[in-house]
Design a protein around this motif. Sequence first.
Motif, PDB file in Angstrom:
ATOM      1  N   VAL A 172      64.716  85.885  34.413  1.00 25.95           N
ATOM      2  CA  VAL A 172      65.227  85.492  35.780  1.00 25.95           C
ATOM      3  C   VAL A 172      65.882  84.077  35.216  1.00 25.95           C
ATOM      4  O   VAL A 172      65.729  83.673  33.968  1.00 25.95           O
ATOM      5  CB  VAL A 172      64.031  85.184  36.600  1.00 25.95           C
ATOM      6  CG1 VAL A 172      63.171  86.518  37.070  1.00 25.95           C
ATOM      7  CG2 VAL A 172      63.115  84.281  35.869  1.00 25.95           C
ATOM      8  N   CYS A 173      66.402  83.672  36.110  1.00 26.19           N
ATOM      9  CA  CYS A 173      67.261  82.448  36.127  1.00 26.19           C
ATOM     10  C   CYS A 173      66.321  81.415  36.886  1.00 26.19           C
ATOM     11  O   CYS A 173      66.311  81.205  38.035  1.00 26.19           O
ATOM     12  CB  CYS A 173      68.605  82.530  36.692  1.00 26.19           C
ATOM     13  SG  CYS A 173      69.822  81.118  36.478  1.00 26.19           S
ATOM     14  N   CYS A 174      66.132  80.371  36.201  1.00 19.81           N
ATOM     15  CA  CYS A 174      65.351  79.112  36.765  1.00 19.81           C
ATOM     16  C   CYS A 174      66.123  77.873  36.798  1.00 19.81           C
ATOM     17  O   CYS A 174      67.293  77.749  35.952  1.00 19.81           O
ATOM     18  CB  CYS A 174      64.063  78.776  35.842  1.00 19.81           C
ATOM     19  SG  CYS A 174      62.982  77.837  36.451  1.00 19.81           S
ATOM     20  N   GLU A 248      59.869  85.859  34.093  1.00 16.22           N
ATOM     21  CA  GLU A 248      59.495  85.676  35.259  1.00 16.22           C
ATOM     22  C   GLU A 248      58.156  85.047  35.568  1.00 16.22           C
ATOM     23  O   GLU A 248      58.076  84.017  36.381  1.00 16.22           O
ATOM     24  CB  GLU A 248      59.627  87.073  36.148  1.00 16.22           C
ATOM     25  CG  GLU A 248      59.197  86.716  37.896  1.00 16.22           C
ATOM     26  CD  GLU A 248      59.210  88.067  38.556  1.00 16.22           C
ATOM     27  OE1 GLU A 248      58.675  88.108  39.355  1.00 16.22           O
ATOM     28  OE2 GLU A 248      59.434  89.184  37.837  1.00 16.22           O
ATOM     29  N   ALA A 251      58.546  81.353  34.832  1.00 19.98           N
ATOM     30  CA  ALA A 251      59.385  80.661  36.057  1.00 19.98           C
ATOM     31  C   ALA A 251      58.182  80.682  37.246  1.00 19.98           C
ATOM     32  O   ALA A 251      58.321  79.665  37.997  1.00 19.98           O
ATOM     33  CB  ALA A 251      60.513  81.620  36.373  1.00 19.98           C
ATOM     34  N   THR A 255      57.062  77.038  39.454  1.00 16.55           N
ATOM     35  CA  THR A 255      57.203  76.839  40.674  1.00 16.55           C
ATOM     36  C   THR A 255      56.261  76.271  41.668  1.00 16.55           C
ATOM     37  O   THR A 255      56.309  75.500  42.385  1.00 16.55           O
ATOM     38  CB  THR A 255      57.861  78.074  41.492  1.00 16.55           C
ATOM     39  OG1 THR A 255      56.932  79.030  41.334  1.00 16.55           O
ATOM     40  CG2 THR A 255      59.219  78.649  40.751  1.00 16.55           C
ATOM     41  N   THR A 261      62.769  76.499  40.948  1.00 14.67           N
ATOM     42  CA  THR A 261      62.592  77.733  41.603  1.00 14.67           C
ATOM     43  C   THR A 261      63.288  78.653  40.832  1.00 14.67           C
ATOM     44  O   THR A 261      63.863  78.306  39.827  1.00 14.67           O
ATOM     45  CB  THR A 261      63.517  77.581  43.001  1.00 14.67           C
ATOM     46  OG1 THR A 261      63.278  78.907  43.669  1.00 14.67           O
ATOM     47  CG2 THR A 261      64.972  77.380  42.849  1.00 14.67           C
ATOM     48  N   TRP A 262      63.413  80.264  40.998  1.00 12.84           N
ATOM     49  CA  TRP A 262      64.039  81.169  40.205  1.00 12.84           C
ATOM     50  C   TRP A 262      64.659  81.860  41.148  1.00 12.84           C
ATOM     51  O   TRP A 262      64.262  82.358  42.234  1.00 12.84           O
ATOM     52  CB  TRP A 262      63.106  81.496  39.200  1.00 12.84           C
ATOM     53  CG  TRP A 262      62.073  82.370  39.876  1.00 12.84           C
ATOM     54  CD1 TRP A 262      60.855  81.643  40.209  1.00 12.84           C
ATOM     55  CD2 TRP A 262      61.847  83.516  40.165  1.00 12.84           C
ATOM     56  NE1 TRP A 262      59.938  82.838  40.687  1.00 12.84           N
ATOM     57  CE2 TRP A 262      60.719  83.881  40.605  1.00 12.84           C
ATOM     58  CE3 TRP A 262      62.840  84.548  39.939  1.00 12.84           C
ATOM     59  CZ2 TRP A 262      60.274  85.189  41.063  1.00 12.84           C
ATOM     60  CZ3 TRP A 262      62.362  85.922  40.601  1.00 12.84           C
ATOM     61  CH2 TRP A 262      60.994  86.291  40.949  1.00 12.84           C
ATOM     62  N   ARG A 263      65.840  82.699  40.663  1.00 13.40           N
ATOM     63  CA  ARG A 263      66.592  83.971  41.239  1.00 13.40           C
ATOM     64  C   ARG A 263      66.620  85.066  39.966  1.00 13.40           C
ATOM     65  O   ARG A 263      66.732  84.859  38.966  1.00 13.40           O
ATOM     66  CB  ARG A 263      67.656  83.531  41.832  1.00 13.40           C
ATOM     67  CG  ARG A 263      67.772  82.370  42.640  1.00 13.40           C
ATOM     68  CD  ARG A 263      67.027  83.039  43.934  1.00 13.40           C
ATOM     69  NE  ARG A 263      67.184  82.048  45.163  1.00 13.40           N
ATOM     70  CZ  ARG A 263      65.815  81.245  45.218  1.00 13.40           C
ATOM     71  NH1 ARG A 263      64.840  81.180  44.542  1.00 13.40           N
ATOM     72  NH2 ARG A 263      66.067  80.289  46.344  1.00 13.40           N
TER      73      ARG A 263
END
Length: 314
Positions: A172-174, A248, A251, A255, A261-263
């Motif tokens: 994921v991207c944090c 993930e 991440a 959070t 946060t992450w996406r």
Amino acid sequence: MNPAFKNLSISQLTALVTILEVRNLSHAARRLGTSQSTLSRSLTQFRKALGDPLMVRQGREYVLTERALALVEPMQAVLEQLQSITATPDFLPHECQRRFTMAGSDHVAQYILPSLLEDLASMAPGVSIDFVSWQANRFDWLVSGSVDLITSMVEDAPDDIHGRVIGEDVAVCCMRGDHPLAATKNLTLDQFLGWPHMKISAGGDKDSFVDAYLHHKGLARELRLTVPYYSAAMTALQGSDMLLVLPEHIAQTWTEQANLTWRPLTFLDHRFRYWVAWHRRTHTSQEQQWFRHFVYQHCRGSQFLSPSGLANDA
């Protein structure tokens, strides 16, 4: 050494000792699980090799010659020593006195190691651990014995490395919680490349697949910061506009602890596999088997690692 003993195998030595102990070929054959005729031939060979009858009949029984009497005790001692060398001792964790070297990330050291050490103190108080930072693909550490075990993301391990899967996770991207991209539900590739990036260099390979994907498309990202530790990355990320690709579960943990946060990375699909891995030279060691199973169970049960894959020996 007497020439008669130069080519004597352990099984032949066992047969000779048994014959001299029992003094009855049929009884000795039953004990050894062989035939009386086989032992009779063996006794003939022993007599010829040693130049002594070894057993002589006296009435309805056999008695040992002086030469045989002199041989029995030292041959029994030799067999006992051989058996003690080849026997596998029972392993008892609470009696183990050993220092193991374990390699992993600072995330493992922070979130998994404390509970592992707590259980270790009660289960195996004589065992100590040296924890070192794992560097991607340094399998030579396992080969040399400087490291006994690693817990990390592993890709393309050499054939002499054994492993057991702890679990799987997605990339994921944090980012910081108030980052402009935080309002975006699904990141596009253009959005991903529109901001500077950070990379964690220690531990397993976490994001080379991103650069490989971009390279294939003739693209590249701006890598502004490389740090060796997760803890440093988490702190730096909160005060910058940088993006960070990572698993993930990490991440999600961040959070809950910081303004982050992450996406998901919808434009590219990559799964991490976490392993407990070791070199084949330690594969059959009872102490090593116990230790890696102990570490494996702690990693599987940790709330900071939520594995979704099945555990398998490899």
